[in-house]
Each structure stands twice: as structure tokens, then as C-alpha cells.
Design a protein around this motif. Structure first.
Motif, mmCIF file in Angstrom:
data_model
loop_
_atom_site.group_PDB
_atom_site.id
_atom_site.type_symbol
_atom_site.label_atom_id
_atom_site.label_comp_id
_atom_site.label_asym_id
_atom_site.label_seq_id
_atom_site.Cartn_x
_atom_site.Cartn_y
_atom_site.Cartn_z
ATOM 1 N N PHE A 8 10.145 -58.497 77.080
ATOM 2 C CA PHE A 8 10.481 -58.035 75.744
ATOM 3 C C PHE A 8 11.703 -57.122 75.812
ATOM 4 C CE2 PHE A 8 6.353 -59.249 73.983
ATOM 5 C CZ PHE A 8 5.536 -59.209 75.096
ATOM 6 N N PHE A 48 4.167 -41.681 71.013
ATOM 7 C CA PHE A 48 4.144 -42.917 70.231
ATOM 8 C C PHE A 48 2.797 -43.592 70.363
ATOM 9 C CE2 PHE A 48 8.355 -43.321 68.660
ATOM 10 C CZ PHE A 48 9.175 -42.695 69.580
ATOM 11 N N TYR A 55 1.599 -43.538 74.120
ATOM 12 C CA TYR A 55 2.657 -43.316 75.093
ATOM 13 C C TYR A 55 3.304 -41.964 74.823
ATOM 14 C CZ TYR A 55 2.688 -48.345 76.199
ATOM 15 O OH TYR A 55 2.354 -49.621 76.596
ATOM 16 N N THR A 114 -1.474 -53.911 69.330
ATOM 17 C CA THR A 114 -1.138 -55.310 69.505
ATOM 18 C C THR A 114 -2.394 -56.169 69.434
ATOM 19 O OG1 THR A 114 0.074 -56.890 70.894
ATOM 20 C CG2 THR A 114 -1.330 -55.320 72.030
ATOM 21 N N TYR A 117 13.230 -54.047 73.250
ATOM 22 C CA TYR A 117 13.021 -53.237 72.063
ATOM 23 C C TYR A 117 14.253 -52.370 71.833
ATOM 24 C CZ TYR A 117 7.980 -54.194 72.215
ATOM 25 O OH TYR A 117 6.746 -54.797 72.208
ATOM 26 N N PRO A 159 3.816 -58.847 70.989
ATOM 27 C CA PRO A 159 4.518 -57.588 71.226
ATOM 28 C C PRO A 159 3.740 -56.386 70.699
ATOM 29 C CG PRO A 159 5.417 -58.652 69.299
ATOM 30 C CD PRO A 159 4.395 -59.604 69.880
ATOM 31 N N LEU A 160 4.135 -55.223 71.169
ATOM 32 C CA LEU A 160 3.601 -53.980 70.649
ATOM 33 C C LEU A 160 4.260 -53.636 69.314
ATOM 34 C CD1 LEU A 160 3.629 -51.842 73.905
ATOM 35 C CD2 LEU A 160 1.607 -52.586 72.669
ATOM 36 N N TYR A 208 -2.563 -48.116 71.973
ATOM 37 C CA TYR A 208 -2.010 -47.386 73.111
ATOM 38 C C TYR A 208 -1.387 -46.076 72.636
ATOM 39 C CZ TYR A 208 -1.962 -52.192 74.999
ATOM 40 O OH TYR A 208 -2.302 -53.469 75.380
ATOM 41 N N GLN A 213 13.226 -42.788 65.365
ATOM 42 C CA GLN A 213 12.389 -43.918 64.960
ATOM 43 C C GLN A 213 11.527 -44.401 66.124
ATOM 44 O OE1 GLN A 213 12.440 -45.167 61.682
ATOM 45 N NE2 GLN A 213 13.675 -43.334 61.386
ATOM 46 N N GLY A 214 10.571 -45.258 65.781
ATOM 47 C CA GLY A 214 9.797 -45.921 66.815
ATOM 48 C C GLY A 214 10.574 -47.085 67.392
ATOM 49 N N PHE A 223 4.942 -50.355 67.046
ATOM 50 C CA PHE A 223 4.991 -48.911 67.248
ATOM 51 C C PHE A 223 4.988 -48.144 65.935
ATOM 52 C CE2 PHE A 223 5.744 -48.132 71.723
ATOM 53 C CZ PHE A 223 6.097 -49.374 72.198
ATOM 54 N N GLY A 224 4.390 -46.955 65.993
ATOM 55 C CA GLY A 224 4.588 -45.978 64.944
ATOM 56 C C GLY A 224 5.924 -45.273 65.137
ATOM 57 N N ASN A 225 6.256 -44.370 64.224
ATOM 58 C CA ASN A 225 7.551 -43.678 64.282
ATOM 59 C C ASN A 225 7.538 -42.431 65.145
ATOM 60 O OD1 ASN A 225 9.031 -45.508 62.778
ATOM 61 N ND2 ASN A 225 8.487 -44.548 60.841
#
Lengths: 115, 113
Positions: free
Chosen positions: A34, B90, B35, B94, A36, B101-102, B33, A42-43, B104-106
Motif C-alpha cells: 500500500f 491514530f 498507532y 479495516t 498512503y 486497506p486501513l 488498531y 490529517q490522517g 484512518f481517523g484524523n
């Protein structure tokens, strides 16, 4: 053990120039790969992914990546960079470890775009 | 479509204080998850969960705890905050398919002083 290496911490390119961000992985089986992108504050947003088939994958925002098994690489490319592409980019490997899906991230490459 | 929502966005704690970082997702994902992201270090896995009632440690679990009472929520608890926990946190989720893919939050930016 699985690992992901992004050898370039910072990259600076001029707007309109081409871009290649490097990613090397270490994984015994077929990797799930992947890329990203993270804009400031931001995330992480998914750009593209690869898990089988055509080794050249297209993503959002005009990005593409090529999987090269012989080189254990999954480099991200864009033909012409825009100022809005300035961000941090992360390569990741998804794997099944002890029966659980886990994702290992590289340390990231920060892209600066010159006007 | 909200996706993954984290609160708060920012927080400053004093050493020894406690707090809970909230994370909720509306995609019915079983896998979640936590992180932490430190400059030049990428993302390190703190804890993860494969479904309600099931959690496990990641790479850097010391100083943190989690719970997963529902599919939607996965809060992260800091019991005795230390300066080493200053970071950006974070939450991600998923589906339980490896090529998924994961999401994510902000993030939550935490400073411990």
C-alpha cells in the motif's frame, strides 16, 4: 521478520517535474502493498494498493506504483507533480502474522514542492 | 459517511494525569488498531483488536490500555502520562481481508509536560 524501508526521508522537486518515491520491503510470501499520503494535520489516506495481477497499479491523484518482485520494491511515481502534492508519503505491507492481519509501515518520505 | 472518528483533536496533559482517547467507526469493521506517530519513526502499533471483546498488544503497548466492548468503539487509555507519550495517535480500522486497506481517523495530538 517483515520490514519496509523508505530510504529517502526528504525529497524536493519543482512543480511540473516527475517524482519517484522509493519503497523496499522484506516479506517471505506474496506481499500486500500500500501507499498512503498524509497531509499536515490529517490522517493517512490510501493512494493505491497491490496484491496480485498487473504489476503497475494506478491510484488516485494521478499516482501509480510498480511492483518488482526481483527487487522487492514498490516505488511510487507521478509524471508531473502539483504543489498540492506536498505531503508525507508512507509505504506499507499487509501481512498475516500469527493469524492476525497486521500492517507494517515505512518511516515515510516528506515531499516538498517548489513553485 | 463519517468513517473513523477520533476525539479530542488536541490535548495537553501534565505528568501523571490520565486520559482516554476516543475512537469510533461506522463501517462495521471488526479489526481496529491504535498507532502512534513520532517524527522520522513512521507508525508504531500500540494495540489492536480483532473484534468486540478481543484485544492484543502491538509493538509499543507499555503505558497504555484498551478495551473493545462494541464493534464501533475502541478507546485508548493512558493511566499515568509521561513525556515519552507525547505523540500523535491514530486509530484505524479495516475489514478482515488482507488486501483491505486501513481507514484512518484524523489523529489526536497529545503533549505531556
Amino acid at each position: 521478520a517483515q520490514s519496509v524501508t523508505q530510504p529517502d526521508i526528504h525529497i524536493t522537486v519543482s512543480e511540473g517535474a516527475s517524482l519517484e518515491l522509493r519503497c523496499n520491503y522484506s516479506y517471505g510470501a506474496t506481499p500486500y502493498l500500500f501507499w498512503y499520503v498524509q497531509s499536515p494535520g490529517q490522517g493517512l489516506q490510501l493512494l493505491l494498493k497491490y496484491f496480485s495481477g498487473d504489476t503497475l497499479v494506478q491510484g488516485i491523484k494521478g499516482f501509480e506504483a510498480e511492483f518488482k518482485r526481483s527487487q522487492s520494491s514498490f516505488n511510487l511515481r507521478k509524471p508531473s507533480v502539483h504543489w498540492s502534492d506536498a505531503a508525507e508519503y508512507f509505504c506499507a505491507v499487509g501481512s498475516l502474522i500469527s493469524g492476525t492481519y497486521k500492517y507494517i509501515f515505512g518511516t515515510g518520505t516528506r515531499l516538498k514542492v517548489l513553485a | 459517511n463519517a468513517g473513523v472518528t477520533q476525539t479530542p483533536k488536541f490535548r495537553i496533559l501534565k505528568i501523571g494525569q490520565s486520559m482516554t482517547l476516543q475512537c469510533t467507526q461506522d463501517m462495521n469493521h471488526n479489526y481496529m488498531y491504535w498507532y502512534r506517530q513520532d517524527p522520522g519513526m513512521g507508525l508504531k502499533l500500540i494495540y489492536y483488536s480483532v473484534g468486540a471483546g478481543i484485544t492484543d498488544k502491538g509493538e509499543v503497548p507499555n503505558g497504555y490500555n484498551v478495551s473493545r466492548s462494541t464493534t464501533e468503539d475502541f478507546p485508548l487509555r493512558l493511566e499515568l502520562a509521561a513525556p515519552s507519550q507525547t505523540s500523535v495517535y491514530f486509530c484505524a480500522s479495516t475489514r478482515e481481508i488482507l488486501n483491505s486497506p486501513l481507514h484512518f481517523g484524523n489523529g489526536t495530538r497529545l503533549t505531556v509536560t
